[in-house]
Design a protein around this motif. Structure first.
Motif, PDB file in Angstrom:
ATOM      1  N   THR A  32       2.434   3.624   5.253  1.00 62.04           N
ATOM      2  CA  THR A  32       1.686   4.600   6.041  1.00 62.04           C
ATOM      3  C   THR A  32       0.532   3.863   6.724  1.00 62.04           C
ATOM      4  O   THR A  32       0.245   2.700   6.414  1.00 62.04           O
ATOM      5  N   SER A  33      -0.141   4.548   7.623  1.00 67.04           N
ATOM      6  CA  SER A  33      -1.301   3.919   8.280  1.00 67.04           C
ATOM      7  C   SER A  33      -2.370   3.593   7.249  1.00 67.04           C
ATOM      8  O   SER A  33      -3.034   2.549   7.321  1.00 67.04           O
ATOM      9  N   PHE A  63      -0.940   1.870  -5.847  1.00 63.05           N
ATOM     10  CA  PHE A  63      -0.652   1.207  -4.578  1.00 63.05           C
ATOM     11  C   PHE A  63      -1.638   0.052  -4.396  1.00 63.05           C
ATOM     12  O   PHE A  63      -2.817   0.162  -4.747  1.00 63.05           O
ATOM     13  N   ASN A  64      -1.156  -1.069  -3.860  1.00 61.49           N
ATOM     14  CA  ASN A  64      -1.954  -2.298  -3.663  1.00 61.49           C
ATOM     15  C   ASN A  64      -2.320  -2.997  -4.970  1.00 61.49           C
ATOM     16  O   ASN A  64      -3.206  -3.863  -4.997  1.00 61.49           O
ATOM     17  N   ALA A  65      -1.635  -2.675  -6.073  1.00 59.82           N
ATOM     18  CA  ALA A  65      -1.880  -3.384  -7.337  1.00 59.82           C
ATOM     19  C   ALA A  65      -1.683  -4.880  -7.130  1.00 59.82           C
ATOM     20  O   ALA A  65      -0.891  -5.305  -6.285  1.00 59.82           O
ATOM     21  N   GLY A 106       0.831  -1.203   0.000  1.00 60.20           N
ATOM     22  CA  GLY A 106       0.000   0.000   0.000  1.00 60.20           C
ATOM     23  C   GLY A 106       0.864   1.251   0.000  1.00 60.20           C
ATOM     24  O   GLY A 106       2.088   1.192  -0.182  1.00 60.20           O
ATOM     25  N   SER A 107       0.244   2.409   0.214  1.00 55.84           N
ATOM     26  CA  SER A 107       0.984   3.675   0.171  1.00 55.84           C
ATOM     27  C   SER A 107       2.067   3.688   1.246  1.00 55.84           C
ATOM     28  O   SER A 107       1.915   3.105   2.323  1.00 55.84           O
ATOM     29  N   THR A 130      -5.398  -0.293   3.739  1.00 55.36           N
ATOM     30  CA  THR A 130      -5.822  -0.730   2.405  1.00 55.36           C
ATOM     31  C   THR A 130      -5.327  -2.143   2.098  1.00 55.36           C
ATOM     32  O   THR A 130      -5.988  -2.887   1.382  1.00 55.36           O
ATOM     33  N   THR A 131      -4.174  -2.515   2.662  1.00 58.58           N
ATOM     34  CA  THR A 131      -3.677  -3.888   2.498  1.00 58.58           C
ATOM     35  C   THR A 131      -4.597  -4.868   3.221  1.00 58.58           C
ATOM     36  O   THR A 131      -4.912  -5.943   2.706  1.00 58.58           O
TER      37      THR A 131
END
Length: 469
Positions: free
Chosen positions: A129-130, A382-384, A67-68, A135-136
Motif C-alpha cells: 500500500t502507499s 509489518f516492516n519487522a 510494509g503493509s 514506512t519502508t
C-alpha cells in the motif's frame, strides 16, 4: 474550545449500555501478523543503543519484512463478501434487531461502518500500500541515520536480496530510494533474486510434509478455538452486529482481517470493522494466531528451526568476509527483503523470544500465556526486521569487550536478548560457535523425496527382474 465541547458532549451522549470504539481512549492495537510497526514498536530504544564504546561498525546485515500490503488474491473473495454483511448489519441496526442492547455497537461506530466500502483492485492484490511504501522508506532512513559510515550513497557498498514479484520489488525500490535519494539510483546497486534463501518453505518438502500438511501443527489452535469462551466470543460478536444467530467462524475471521488491514493502511483512522470486537476478543484472536505461528514457524517445530538456520548461516558467512578475510571488494551492507515466516524462523534459530514452557490451547489464562514472549504482534508486525552489526573493537577501549570483533543483534531496532550475550552484543567467536555454518544446510528438506525415489527405483528393478524370469 468549541470543538472540544462538541467532542465532550458526543462522548457523554454515548449510551452506557453500548460498546463504542470511537470514544475509546486506549484501543487495543496489536493485531498479530497484520500489526502496524508503529503500534508494535512503541518506545524505540535510546538512539545510542547501537553505539559501542571502543568499537566501530564495519558491516551491516539486515533481514526485513515488507510494509503493509493489499489483501492477497486468495483472500479477496471472502473479504468482498463483507459488503453484503455490512448491508445486513445496517438493516439489523435500523430495524432494532438486538435482543440485548448492551451488546450493540454505538451509533458513531455504526455510522463509520455504514460508510465503509470495498475499494480493492484485483490487479494490485498483495502489493504494498502507499503507507507500506512510506514506512519502508522511513525504516531505511532510520538505519541510515544510525550507521552513516556503512549505509553511504555509494551503491556498490550494498548487496540487496529480494524476490522478483511486485511486493518484494517495490520494497526494494522504497528502501533504495530512501538510502540513495533518487528514484533510479538504487537500481545500480548489486542485487540478487534469491528465492530459495528468502522463501525456503516453497522448496522444502520435509516442511510441507511434517509441518504444513500435518494436522498436528494446528492442534493447539484448534483446541483453543473449541473452548466455550471462544464460542461465546463468536456469539457476542454476532449479537453486537444485530444477528440473532451465530455467524460462521470464517466470517468472524474475515471481519477481523478487514479490521486489522484497515488499521495498518491508515494508522490515524478508526478501522470500522474493529468495532465488532472488545479488547478481550482481540486478545483471543491474537493468541489463536500466536498458536499457529508458534507451531508452524517457531519453537513448536524443529523443522522450522532448521530452516531458520539457513538465513543465519548467510549472516555468519557475510561477517566472515569482514572479520577473517578482510576482502577489499565486498559490500559493507547486505539487505534482504522477505516475509514474516522467515523472520520468525530466524528468531527461533537465534534463540530469541523463547518462553519457559510452550504456549498451548489450554493455558491461555496462565501467566505463561498472558506474559508470553512469543508474540506475533511484537515479533513480526509489518516492516519487522532483524539486524546484525559487526564491530571492530579496541579491547582496551571497553572493559566489557574481550575480543576484537563483536556482533550486535537488534530485533525491530531494539537489542535482542540472546543467551550468552550482553544486551544483544556477542563475541564473534561465540556467534561462530553457536551458529556454526558448517552444521547448517537444507539438505534434509528433500531427503525424504530422494529416499522415496530410491525405493521406487529398487522396486522397479525388482519387478523388472521378476517379469523377465
Amino acid at each position: 474550545m468549541r470543538c472540544a465541547f462538541i467532542l465532550l458532549m458526543a462522548a457523554l451522549c454515548v449510551r452506557a449500555d453500548e460498546i463504542c470504539l470511537t470514544s475509546e481512549e486506549d484501543p487495543y492495537l496489536l493485531f498479530g501478523t497484520k500489526t502496524a510497526y508503529i503500534f508494535s514498536n512503541r518506545g524505540i530504544p535510546n538512539a545510542k543503543a547501537h553505539e559501542v564504546p571502543g568499537c566501530q561498525p564495519v558491516a551491516f546485515w539486515l533481514l526485513s519484512r515488507h510494509g503493509s500490503h493489499n489483501p492477497e488474491a486468495n483472500e479477496t473473495a471472502e473479504l468482498q463478501q463483507l459488503v453484503d454483511l455490512k448491508n445486513n448489519i445496517v438493516t439489523n441496526y435500523k430495524n432494532g434487531n438486538f435482543r440485548n442492547t448492551n451488546h450493540r455497537i454505538c451509533t458513531a461506530d455504526f455510522n463509520l461502518l455504514e460508510r465503509w466500502n470495498w475499494k480493492q483492485n484485483s490487479s494490485t492484490a498483495g502489493d504494498l500500500t502507499s503507507d507500506g511504501y512510506v514506512t519502508t522508506q522511513q525504516l531505511a532512513q532510520a538505519w541510515k541515520q544510525r550507521f552513516p559510515g556503512l549505509l553511504t550513497p555509494n551503491t556498490y557498498n550494498y548487496l540487496f536480496k529480494f524476490v522478483e514479484e511486485p511486493r518484494s520489488s517495490n520494497s526494494f525500490r522504497a528502501f533504495s530510494e530512501s538510502l540513495f535519494g533518487g528514484q533510479n539510483e538504487g537500481f545500480d546497486a548489486p542485487k540478487e533474486n534469491d528465492e530459495k534463501l528468502l522463501r525456503p518453505l516453497k522448496y522444502c518438502d520435509a516442511w510441507k510434509n511434517q509441518v504444513d500438511e500435518n494436522n498436528k501443527t494446528l492442534e493447539q489452535k484448534n483446541i483453543f478455538e473449541s473452548k466455550q469462551e471462544y464460542k461465546e466470543m463468536i456469539s457476542n460478536i454476532s449479537l453486537r452486529l444485530g444477528f440473532n444467530y451465530d455467524l460462521q467462524k470464517n466470517t468472524v475471521l474475515s471481519i477481523y482481517q478487514m479490521c486489522r488491514y484497515n488499521k495498518a493502511w491508515d494508522v490515524t483512522q478508526i478501522s470500522p470493522w474493529c468495532a465488532a470486537f472488545t479488547r478481550e476478543d482481540l486478545k483471543r484472536l491474537e493468541y489463536a494466531e500466536d498458536l499457529e505461528t508458534y507451531y508452524k514457524y517457531g519453537y513448536g517445530s524443529t523443522v522450522s528451526e532448521k530452516i531458520g538456520c539457513s538465513i543465519i548461516k548467510d549472516m555468519v558467512d557475510f561477517f566472515k568476509n569482514h572479520a577473517e578475510r578482510e576482502l577489499r571488494q565486498q559490500p559493507k551492507a547486505m539487505i534482504q527483503l522477505t516475509d514474516y515466516p522467515m523472520i520468525l524462523m530466524a528468531l527461533t534459530k537465534l534463540g530469541s523470544r523463547q518462553d519457559s514452557a510452550p504456549i498451548t490451547g489450554d493455558n491461555y489464562h496462565t501467566n505463561t500465556a498472558q506474559a508470553r514472549k512469543w508474540s506475533s504482534s511484537n515479533m513480526v508486525p509489518f516492516n519487522a526486521n532483524i539486524a546484525a552489526v559487526l564491530y571492530k573493537c579496541t579491547t582496551n577501549g571497553n572493559f566489557q569487550i574481550k575480543e576484537q570483533y563483536q556482533v550486535l543483534f537488534l530485533e525491530n531496532e531494539k537489542p535482542m536478548n540472546i543467551e550468552g550475550c550482553w544486551v544483544g552484543l556477542c563475541d564473534w567467536s561465540a556467534v561462530k560457535s553457536k551458529f556454526d555454518p558448517d552444521k547448517c544446510d537444507l539438505q534434509f528438506c528433500n531427503a525424504a523425496a530422494r529416499s522415496t525415489g530410491f525405493v521406487s527405483l529398487i522396486l522397479t528393478v525388482i519387478l523388472f527382474c521378476i517379469n523377465r524370469n
